[in-house]
Design a protein around this motif. Sequence first.
Motif, PDB file in Angstrom:
ATOM      1  N   MET A   1     -90.289  10.109  -2.951  1.00  0.00           N
ATOM      2  CA  MET A   1     -90.926   9.284  -1.903  1.00  0.00           C
ATOM      3  C   MET A   1     -89.868   8.388  -1.272  1.00  0.00           C
ATOM      4  O   MET A   1     -89.537   7.334  -1.802  1.00  0.00           O
ATOM      5  CB  MET A   1     -92.061   8.448  -2.513  1.00  0.00           C
ATOM      6  CG  MET A   1     -93.208   9.285  -3.055  1.00  0.00           C
ATOM      7  SD  MET A   1     -94.588   8.291  -3.662  1.00  0.00           S
ATOM      8  CE  MET A   1     -93.831   7.500  -5.065  1.00  0.00           C
ATOM      9  N   SER A   4     -91.536   3.949   2.508  1.00  0.00           N
ATOM     10  CA  SER A   4     -92.605   3.145   1.921  1.00  0.00           C
ATOM     11  C   SER A   4     -93.941   3.591   2.495  1.00  0.00           C
ATOM     12  O   SER A   4     -94.071   3.834   3.702  1.00  0.00           O
ATOM     13  CB  SER A   4     -92.372   1.663   2.209  1.00  0.00           C
ATOM     14  OG  SER A   4     -92.350   1.423   3.602  1.00  0.00           O
ATOM     15  N   ALA A   5     -94.930   3.712   1.623  1.00  0.00           N
ATOM     16  CA  ALA A   5     -96.248   4.169   2.038  1.00  0.00           C
ATOM     17  C   ALA A   5     -97.249   3.796   0.962  1.00  0.00           C
ATOM     18  O   ALA A   5     -96.894   3.539  -0.198  1.00  0.00           O
ATOM     19  CB  ALA A   5     -96.255   5.677   2.272  1.00  0.00           C
ATOM     20  N   TYR A   7    -100.049   5.443  -1.118  1.00  0.00           N
ATOM     21  CA  TYR A   7    -100.552   6.762  -1.525  1.00  0.00           C
ATOM     22  C   TYR A   7    -101.931   6.599  -2.155  1.00  0.00           C
ATOM     23  O   TYR A   7    -102.087   5.858  -3.126  1.00  0.00           O
ATOM     24  CB  TYR A   7     -99.591   7.415  -2.512  1.00  0.00           C
ATOM     25  CG  TYR A   7     -98.297   7.874  -1.867  1.00  0.00           C
ATOM     26  CD1 TYR A   7     -98.131   9.193  -1.470  1.00  0.00           C
ATOM     27  CD2 TYR A   7     -97.267   6.962  -1.629  1.00  0.00           C
ATOM     28  CE1 TYR A   7     -96.950   9.617  -0.862  1.00  0.00           C
ATOM     29  CE2 TYR A   7     -96.082   7.373  -1.016  1.00  0.00           C
ATOM     30  CZ  TYR A   7     -95.933   8.695  -0.644  1.00  0.00           C
ATOM     31  OH  TYR A   7     -94.773   9.109  -0.029  1.00  0.00           O
ATOM     32  N   ALA A  30     -94.005   5.610  -7.808  1.00  0.00           N
ATOM     33  CA  ALA A  30     -94.439   4.413  -7.077  1.00  0.00           C
ATOM     34  C   ALA A  30     -93.881   3.160  -7.737  1.00  0.00           C
ATOM     35  O   ALA A  30     -93.612   3.126  -8.939  1.00  0.00           O
ATOM     36  CB  ALA A  30     -95.966   4.353  -7.038  1.00  0.00           C
ATOM     37  N   LEU A  73     -94.608  -3.090   0.492  1.00  0.00           N
ATOM     38  CA  LEU A  73     -94.317  -2.064   1.497  1.00  0.00           C
ATOM     39  C   LEU A  73     -93.204  -2.534   2.440  1.00  0.00           C
ATOM     40  O   LEU A  73     -92.314  -1.746   2.801  1.00  0.00           O
ATOM     41  CB  LEU A  73     -95.595  -1.732   2.286  1.00  0.00           C
ATOM     42  CG  LEU A  73     -96.725  -1.079   1.470  1.00  0.00           C
ATOM     43  CD1 LEU A  73     -97.985  -0.946   2.316  1.00  0.00           C
ATOM     44  CD2 LEU A  73     -96.309   0.292   0.947  1.00  0.00           C
ATOM     45  N   ASN A  77     -90.883  -0.369  -0.654  1.00  0.00           N
ATOM     46  CA  ASN A  77     -91.468   0.282  -1.833  1.00  0.00           C
ATOM     47  C   ASN A  77     -92.699   1.110  -1.464  1.00  0.00           C
ATOM     48  O   ASN A  77     -93.277   0.942  -0.394  1.00  0.00           O
ATOM     49  CB  ASN A  77     -91.885  -0.776  -2.864  1.00  0.00           C
ATOM     50  CG  ASN A  77     -90.711  -1.588  -3.346  1.00  0.00           C
ATOM     51  OD1 ASN A  77     -89.754  -1.046  -3.881  1.00  0.00           O
ATOM     52  ND2 ASN A  77     -90.780  -2.910  -3.154  1.00  0.00           N
ATOM     53  N   SER A  78     -93.089   1.973  -2.387  1.00  0.00           N
ATOM     54  CA  SER A  78     -94.334   2.719  -2.252  1.00  0.00           C
ATOM     55  C   SER A  78     -95.343   2.205  -3.269  1.00  0.00           C
ATOM     56  O   SER A  78     -94.972   1.812  -4.382  1.00  0.00           O
ATOM     57  CB  SER A  78     -94.091   4.210  -2.465  1.00  0.00           C
ATOM     58  OG  SER A  78     -93.347   4.749  -1.398  1.00  0.00           O
TER      59      SER A  78
END
Length: 280
Positions: A1, A4-5, A7, A30, A73, A77-78
């Motif tokens: 990943m 940043s998202a 999920y 994550a 985010l 980061n995710s």
Amino acid sequence: MSESALYVVATPIGNLQDMSQRAVEVLKNAEVIAAEDTRHSARLMAHFNINTRLISVHDHNERQRIDSILDLLRAGNSVALISDAGTPLISDPGFVVVRAVREAGFKVVPVPGCAAFVAALSAAGLPSDRFAFEGFPPAKRNARQQYYQEQSSESRTLIFYESPHRVLESLKDMSDAMGADRQVVVARELTKTFETIHSAPLAELIDWMAADHNQQKGEFVLLVHGKPKPEAGVVDNNVEHVLDVLLAELPVKQASALASKITGVKKNLLYKLALEKADS
């Protein structure tokens, strides 16, 4: 990943073998997992050897968690969002967080998997081309009775969740509103050891469940056959009653025209029926 998202990750509703490899990888990579109940989810994480930090995001603190999730985010980061079981946001928390993340311009990525109502629908044998998922009906009896009455004329397959301590009374209220002969499927404890999928008219279904207390335990999905549409050229009892009331006060032509406006049934069909009634 790499980016940043947020999920949105589906987890098993019972059988842990339903956990996808993609879901495991997302949760491992994550920065944080936002879980509905961290104690419940900790057991799932231990099973898959996932050591990512857990934070709680539930009905009572969802709005308060938004800022900290957005900060993560913004830092690149995710974050993974999970519920206790199944797909987040489906009768579970998460809507407020997802909306806030999207409005802030960050990506929201679904990681699909289990959803109890979809699993139930796939095995119920009821029409699935058109359906309505309604979640939990009202907990209070009077509100629930009114709610089912409002749903009674829906032609699509109806899907509800129900709790074990209310399910039998809920089915009785449904029978009062929709009729004892309405076909209903109870899907209980899906993917678990005591999975049960049982189909019957409501009167039979209520007797079957009342006779076996074990069938009143667990997680429930109730699937209700929609009200059949009247055949072409057939006028149901409610429409005929409207026509009879109007014929008592108005000439045939006016009564059939007004009945058509009220019920939506074709005027020519009602005019023909009105003539038959006038001649009898």
